[in-house]
Design an enzyme around this catalytic site. Structure first.
Site: not given
Ligand code: UD1
Length: 417
Positions: A22-23, A93, A117, A305
């Site tokens: 994803k990142n 974001r 957040d 994470d």
């Protein structure tokens, strides 16, 4: 709101395929603003954040289509609208990373200011400072950043802290700047190296990405390319945590051990065995792991994470472990949810002290964000009765078919819509 129901499971066994990161993919998608043409990205995960970034690119005038199993085709026309509206930045974001490429290619951008957040305040001062050093100027009005630059000029940028997003914005801007740029104290995450290899394929001249010093020689033009996204080390870590909590023996196809060295070392200290295989990772976990202390740090340290995953692991490990957060101020809301599941956890500023129990107690809980949500599901694998994780849409932001993959390993888990 949808939920995931999980019951005590294990030992887990079998193999799952790890999806694209994803990142990484979100930044590669943003980088397509840099040059006109057709891009094809392979190994693109089916996750909501990719849909969000697709919507953002479409709102700029690009065409984004999925094809095949995990391919994404992006057509970037000659003219695009250099704007990221609030509705989209608010949903994700990471949209802020379009700022660098838009400024570099178009010389102006209008991007909604991202708010805070669940992790606490999320400033973007380092993003802006880096771009300013390349010659950009900013005005702030009505919740938007209005950015301008004539052609950017290479500069020596020293980041105060190795921020992932600030490194990416500076890198994507520097590739089209005039002259030489050095980004010092750069973030070293594998996703930055993936972005640099994508940019180099487009014709950029970047060396050193993946180390603390990135050197960029600006070029006049770039072109559209094809690229395969690296595997998601955080998804892989999630399945390692699952087997650590439930016990068993699993294989993770496509995972890259070399992106997860420190994590693998930590898990070994907890007496889990993890080894690279020809096509991924193999892991064997005993009935119960041993507690360790963990501190999050920028890569190559233990990723922030991974933190909720470690807290879940320690909740059912033997002994006491202290988890120290060094990256984000917040990120503790899921701890209260784990406590509701019977975990013995105390928090004190940046520290979480976890005293392992033999098992937890299933309860209804709420996922506060992507990784914490996944960690609550993982914890449910060793909780008696039923754990209902509400707010599963957070998990969908970053995990492709999380429930299906866990079930394939023998976990008793179902999706309720
Ligand atoms: C990225 C990852 C996220 C991961 C984080 C740290 C994506 C989409 N997200 O987020 O999953 O947890 O890296 O590995 O890739 N900071 C500032 N000013 C800035 C920028 C950052 O003070 O201008 C601070 C942040 O508040 C935070 C720390 O620096 O405390 C790290 O943030 P950063 O590395 O920038 O994380 P992101 O790129 O937002």
């Amino acid at each position: 709101m949808s939920g995931i129901v999980v019951r005590r499971s294990g030992p887990l066994s079998g193999a799952v395929a790890i999806s694209g990161a994803k990142n990484s993919v979100l930044k590669l998608m943003a980088a397509t603003a840099l040059a006109e043409g057709r891009y094809v990205l392979h190994n693109v995960p089916h996750i909501i954040d990719v849909d969000c970034m697709s919507d953002l690119l479409r709102s700029m005038g690009m065409t984004v289509e999925r094809s095949g199993d995990h391919d994404l085709t992006i057509d970037r026309p000659a003219e695009i609208v250099p704007e990221a509206p609030y509705e989209l930045v608010e949903r994700m974001r990471a949209s802020i990373v379009v700022l660098g490429p838009l400024l570099a290619r178009i010389g102006r951008a209008r991007v909604a200011l991202p708010g805070g957040d669940d992790f606490g305040p999320r400033p973007i001062d380092m993003h802006l400072k880096g771009l300013e050093q390349l010659g950009a100027s900013f005005e702030f009005a009505h919740g938007y950043i209005e950015a301008r630059a004539d052609r950017l000029t290479g500069a020596n940028i020293v980041l105060e802290y190795p921020s992932v997003g600030a490194t990416e914005n500076a890198l994507m801007a520097a590739v089209l700047a005039k002259g030489h740029t050095v980004i010092d104290n750069a973030a070293r995450e594998p996703e930055i190296a993936d972005l640099a290899s994508f940019l180099n394929r487009m014709g950029a001249q970047v060396i050193g990405a993946g180390s603390s010093t990135i050197r960029v020689e600006g070029v006049d033009d770039l072109s559209a390319v094809e690229h395969t996204v690296i595997p998601d080390r955080i998804e892989a870590a999630t399945f390692l945590a699952a087997v650590g909590v439930a016990g068993g023996e699993i294989s993770l196809t496509g995972a890259r051990a070399d992106h997860m060295d420190m994590l693998i070392e930590k898990l070994a200290e907890m007496v889990m065995r993890v080894s690279p295989t020809t096509d991924g990772l193999w892991a064997l976990a005993p009935e119960r792991l041993h507690a360790v202390d963990v501190a999050t740090l920028p890569y190559p340290g233990i990723a922030t994470d991974y933190k909720p995953l470690f807290v879940a692991l320690l909740s059912v490990a033997e002994g006491v472990g202290i988890v120290t957060e060094n990256i984000f101020a917040g990120r503790f809301r899921y701890v209260d949810e784990l406590i509701r599941m019977g975990a013995d956890i105390r928090t004190d500023a940046h520290h979480v002290v976890v005293r392992g129990r033999t098992q937890l107690s299933g309860a209804p809980v709420r996922a506060p964000d992507i990784r914490a949500g996944a960690a609550l599901v993982v914890a449910g694998l060793r909780a008696d009765g039923e754990t209902e994780v509400h707010g599963a849409e957070h998990i969908d932001r970053g995990y492709e078919d999380f429930v299906g993959k866990l079930a394939a390993l023998g976990a008793d888990v179902t999706r309720e819509s």
